[in-house]
Write a protein that holds these residues in place. Structure first.
Motif, short mmCIF file in Angstrom:
data_model
loop_
_atom_site.label_atom_id
_atom_site.label_comp_id
_atom_site.label_asym_id
_atom_site.label_seq_id
_atom_site.Cartn_x
_atom_site.Cartn_y
_atom_site.Cartn_z
N THR A 297 0.91 -0.78 -0.09
CA THR A 297 -0.27 0.31 0.23
C THR A 297 1.08 1.18 -0.41
N PHE A 298 1.64 1.45 0.49
CA PHE A 298 3.40 2.43 0.95
C PHE A 298 3.43 2.80 -0.33
N ASP A 299 3.92 1.59 -0.72
CA ASP A 299 4.85 1.66 -1.94
C ASP A 299 3.73 2.20 -3.31
N THR A 563 -8.55 -4.66 -3.26
CA THR A 563 -9.43 -5.85 -3.07
C THR A 563 -7.54 -7.51 -3.32
N VAL A 564 -7.03 -6.04 -4.62
CA VAL A 564 -5.75 -7.43 -4.53
C VAL A 564 -5.10 -8.14 -3.68
N TYR A 565 -5.13 -7.20 -3.30
CA TYR A 565 -3.97 -7.76 -1.43
C TYR A 565 -5.10 -8.90 -0.97
N ASP A 570 -5.30 -15.01 0.18
CA ASP A 570 -6.28 -15.98 0.86
C ASP A 570 -7.76 -15.46 1.91
N ALA A 571 -8.27 -13.64 1.76
CA ALA A 571 -8.87 -13.61 2.69
C ALA A 571 -10.23 -13.16 1.47
N GLY A 572 -10.66 -13.41 0.49
CA GLY A 572 -11.81 -12.54 -0.61
C GLY A 572 -11.31 -11.56 -0.43
N ALA A 573 -12.59 -11.22 -1.34
CA ALA A 573 -12.37 -10.06 -1.89
C ALA A 573 -13.43 -8.78 -0.70
N PHE A 626 -10.14 -3.49 8.84
CA PHE A 626 -9.90 -5.30 8.26
C PHE A 626 -8.28 -5.70 8.20
N TRP A 627 -7.32 -5.33 7.97
CA TRP A 627 -6.16 -5.42 8.05
C TRP A 627 -5.67 -5.65 9.70
#
Length: 645
Positions: A297-299, A563-565, A570-573, A626-627
Motif C-alpha cells: 500500500t505504501f509503495d 481488493t488485490v491484496y 486468500d482473504a476474499g474480496a 480489516f487488516w
C-alpha cells in the motif's frame, strides 16, 4: 516464547541448545520418547513448538529458516520439525504415530560408550536418568529412543497429508550424524560455510531489476542487518520509507530548483528504505500479513503522492500538469491491474505449471542469453528503474518533461507486457478454475446496477462467443471515455454513453470469466472509469477540477489495490456492502457523468472533491479495520514479493 524439545542424549560440545535459545526457544531435553510426549503435551496450545534431535549439527541460520518462519504452520529440516499453534494437533498425532509400538519395557543396560561420549549405535538406550540440566522431568528407566524421532514425525506428517514446508538451505548444513567421524566431518562442513554471508545473500530478493540489483542491494542488505541488530522491524522501516517519500513530495511542491533536487535525492533514499524493509523481513524472517499490506500500500501511496507534489510544484511555476499527473497515475494503475488479473487468471489453471505456448518457449530461449534477461526486465520499467528515472529528471529538468518521459516509458512497457500476455493466452490451452473466475469477478468491482443487469443477461451471454466479455468491456469503455473527451462539457451525450457502459459492463460479467482473454475485463473497466473522470475534469477547464479528479481516482485506485491484496492473502474480496456503498465502477462512472451534465464546471469540481473524500473515508476505514483485525487475529503471515524492484 516458543519451546524446543531436544530428543536424545545431549552431545558434549554441541552448540544446539545455545543456538535454539538464541532463536528465542525455551529448550527442554527429552532423553526418551515418553518424556518427549509429556513435554509436548505440557507446551501451551498457543505456542510454537519444535522437536529437534540432540545430535543435530548445522548452521544456526538453517535452524532459523526451518524453525522460525511464520509463514508456514509446519516446517522441517533434517533433524528438526516445528509446528505453529494451528498445526499443533497434527504434530501431536504424528508423534503418537512415530512412537507407536516402541518398546517401553525395562531393557538391558546400554552398551558401553566410547571415550568420545558418542552412542555406540544409533539406537541409544538410556539407563536410570535423573532430572536434566534444563529442567526436564526424569525419564523412566529403560525407556528407549530409537532412531531420529523428528524425522519419523515428519514421515508421519507426510503420510497424514500434512506435508511440512522444507526450506531451501542451499550451502547451509543441517544433518544428524550417527558416529564421531560423521560428526567431525559435519562440523568441518559447517566451518567451511560463512553462515552470515549466506544469510545476507538470502535477504536480497531472488528476482529484481537491474538498478536494484547493482545499485541498491549491494549496500542496502547491510542496512537491513544494521536495522535487525538494533531491533527495528520491517514495518518501522516501511513507515520511514513512506515519510521520506512524503517529504520528497513536499520538496517537489515548492517549485524551486533546490526543492526539485532535494526531492530527487529523497525519492531515491525512500527507495533504498523500500528495498531495506523487504530485506530486513527476509534477513530476520519477520513476515506478517499487516507488513505485506503496509509495504504494498505504501509503495502506491509514495509514488502517487510524489506525482501530486510534482504537479503542485509545476503549478507554482505557472505550468499546469495535473492532467499529466493524473494520466500517469491512471496508466500505472492499469498496468498493475493487467499484472494482477493475468496472474490471478492463470494461478490455478491447467497450464500454469507447464506453459508450452510458443511465446513461453521464446521467452525461455531469450532468458538463456544473459544480457537479454536484464534488457527485458528494464523494458517493463519496474519500480527501481522508474523511480530512478523520475528522481533524475526531477532534479535536472521540469515536472512536465518528467511526466512526458514517464508516460512514454510506461506506455511502452504496458504495450510490451500486455501484448506478450495476450499472445500467451491465445496460444496455450488453459482450463481456468472457479477460483480464478471468482477472483476476476472480484477485480471487476461490479456494482449493484451492472450486477442486476448481469443476472437478466445470463442466458444471452451463454450464447455469445468466448471473446464477448473483453470485447464488450473494451467497446463500452472506449465509448464512454471518447464521448466524455470529445463532446462539450455539460452535454447529454456522456450520460447516454455511460448508460451504454453500464449495459456492456453487465454483459461482460454475466457469465464466469473463464475465457482465454477474460483477464482483460478488469483492466478495461479500470481504464474506462479512470479515463472518464480524467476527460470530464480536463473538459471542465476550471481550477481545482483536475486535482479533485486526482483525489477521486487515487481513492478508487486504493480500493482496487486493496481488493488485490485481499485476494492474494486468500482473504476474499472486500465486503459486498462496501462495493454497494461506493457504487461499483459503473455506478461511479454514471454518477460522475450525471454530475457533469447537471452542474456548472465550478460546482462539478466541488462535487468531485466531496465524492473523493467520501470514497476515501469508506475504503480506508474498512481496509484498516480489516487488516488490523486480521493481524491481531493471527492471520497466516505472508510475504508478497510484489512488483520486481
Amino acid at each position: 516464547m516458543s519451546t524446543a524439545i531436544l530428543t536424545g542424549q545431549p552431545v558434549p560440545g554441541s552448540s544446539i541448545e545455545a543456538d535454539l535459545r538464541s532463536l528465542g526457544f525455551d529448550v527442554r531435553i527429552a532423553p526418551d520418547t515418553a518424556t518427549a510426549g509429556t513435554l509436548l503435551a505440557e507446551v501451551p496450545a498457543g505456542q510454537r513448538v519444535a522437536v529437534v534431535d540432540a545430535r543435530f549439527v548445522g548452521h544456526e541460520h538453517a535452524l532459523r529458516l526451518g524453525l522460525t518462519d511464520p509463514r508456514f504452520p509446519l516446517a522441517a529440516i533434517p533433524g528438526a520439525v516445528t509446528a505453529q499453534p494451528a498445526a499443533r494437533q497434527a504434530l501431536s498425532l504424528a508423534m503418537d504415530r512415530a512412537t507407536a509400538g516402541e518398546d517401553t519395557a525395562v531393557s538391558e543396560p546400554a552398551a558401553e560408550t566410547t571415550g568420545t561420549t558418542e552412542p555406540a549405535a544409533p539406537e541409544a538406550v538410556t539407563g536410570d536418568v535423573g532430572e536434566t540440566a534444563s529442567g526436564g522431568a526424569p525419564a523412566p528407566a529403560g525407556t528407549t529412543l530409537t532412531g531420529d524421532l523428528s524425522d519419523r514425525i515428519v514421515a508421519a506428517l507426510s503420510a497424514d497429508g500434512s506435508d511440512p514446508h522444507r526450506p531451501d538451505l542451499g550451502s547451509l548444513v543441517a544433518t544428524v550424524p550417527d558416529d564421531p567421524q560423521a560428526r567431525n566431518e559435519a562440523r568441518q562442513a559447517v566451518a567451511a560455510v560463512d553462515d552470515e554471508a549466506v544469510r545476507l545473500k538470502s535477504a536480497v530478493k531472488a528476482r529484481d531489476g537491474f538498478f536494484t540489483t547493482y545499485c541498491i542491494s549491494p549496500y542496502s542488505r547491510y542496512l537491513a542487518r544494521w536495522c535487525a541488530r538494533r531491533g527495528l522491524t520491517p514495518n518501522q522501516v516501511t513507515t520511514a520509507s513512506l515519510l521520506t517519500a512524503l517529504i520528497a513530495a513536499a520538496c517537489a511542491a515548492t517549485g524551486t530548483r533546490a526543492g526539485f533536487v532535494a526531492a530527487g535525492v529523497l525519492l531515491l533514499a525512500s527507495f533504498v528504505l523500500d528495498c531495506t524493509d523487504g530485506q530486513l523481513a527476509r534477513y530476520s524472517l519477520q513476515y506478517s500479513t499487516l507488513g505485506a499490506w503496509l509495504d504494498a500500500t505504501f509503495d502506491r501511496a509514495k509514488e502517487y503522492a510524489y506525482y501530486a507534489g510534482l504537479a503542485l510544484g509545476a503549478a507554482r511555476g505557472g505550468d499546469d500538469v495535473w492532467a499529466l499527473a493524473l494520466g500517469a497515475m491512471v496508466l500505472q494503475t492499469c498496468r498493475h491491474v493487467v499484472d494482477f488479473s493475468f496472474n490471478e487468471a492463470n494461478a490455478d489453471s491447467t497450464a500454469a505449471t507447464a506453459d508450452t505456448s510458443p511465446t513461453a518457449a521464446l521467452s525461455s530461449k531469450l532468458d538463456s542469453v544473459g544480457w537479454t534477461v536484464w534488457a527485458r526486465r528494464m523494458i517493463v520499467l519496474p519500480i527501481g528503474e522508474r523511480w530512478a528515472m523520475i528522481a533524475v529528471l526531477t532534479a535536472l529538468t521540469t515536472p512536465r518533461i518528467t511526466f512526458y518521459a514517464l508516460l512514454i516509458g510506461c506506455a511502452f512497457a504496458a504495450t510490451y507486457t500486455t501484448a506478450g500476455r495476450v499472445l500467451r493466452s491465445l496460444t496455450r490451452k488453459a482450463r481456468r478454475t472457479d477460483r480464478a473466475a471468482r477472483a476476476l469477478a472480484d477485480l471487476a468491482d461490479t456494482g449493484p446496477l451492472a450486477e442486476r443487469l448481469a443476472g437478466a443477461l445470463k442466458t444471452t451471454a451463454r450464447r455469445l462467443p468466448g471473446f464477448t466479455a473483453p470485447a464488450v468491456a473494451l467497446l463500452g469503455g472506449a465509448a464512454v471515455v471518447t464521448t466524455a473527451a470529445l463532446t462539450g462539457f455539460g452535454g447529454p451525450w456522456p450520460v447516454l454513453a455511460a448508460l451504454l457502459y453500464v449495459l456492456t459492463s453487465a454483459l461482460a460479467v454475466a457469465r464466469p470469466l473463464k475465457g482465454s482473454l477474460d483477464w482483460l475485463v478488469p483492466p478495461f473497466l479500470r481504464a474506462a472509469e479512470y479515463g472518464t473522470v480524467l476527460a470530464l475534469a480536463a473538459g471542465a477547464g476550471v481550477n481545482g477540477a483536475l486535482p479533485a479528479a486526482y483525489g477521486l481516482v487515487a481513492a478508487v485506485a486504493y480500493h482496487h489495490y486493496d481488493t488485490v491484496y485481499r485476494i492474494r492473502g486468500d482473504a476474499g474480496a472486500p465486503p459486498p456492502w462496501l462495493v454497494r456503498a461506493i457504487g461499483g465502477h459503473e455506478g461511479r462512472t454514471l454518477a460522475v457523468v450525471v454530475l457533469a451534465a447537471l452542474l456548472t464546471a465550478s460546482q462539478f469540481a466541488v462535487a468531485l472533491t466531496v465524492l473523493a473524500v467520501a470514497v476515501a473515508l469508506l475504503v480506508l476505514l474498512e481496509s484498516i479495520r480489516f487488516w488490523v483485525t486480521a493481524h491481531r487475529g493471527g492471520a497466516p503471515a505472508v510475504h508478497d514479493e510484489g512488483e520486481p524492484a
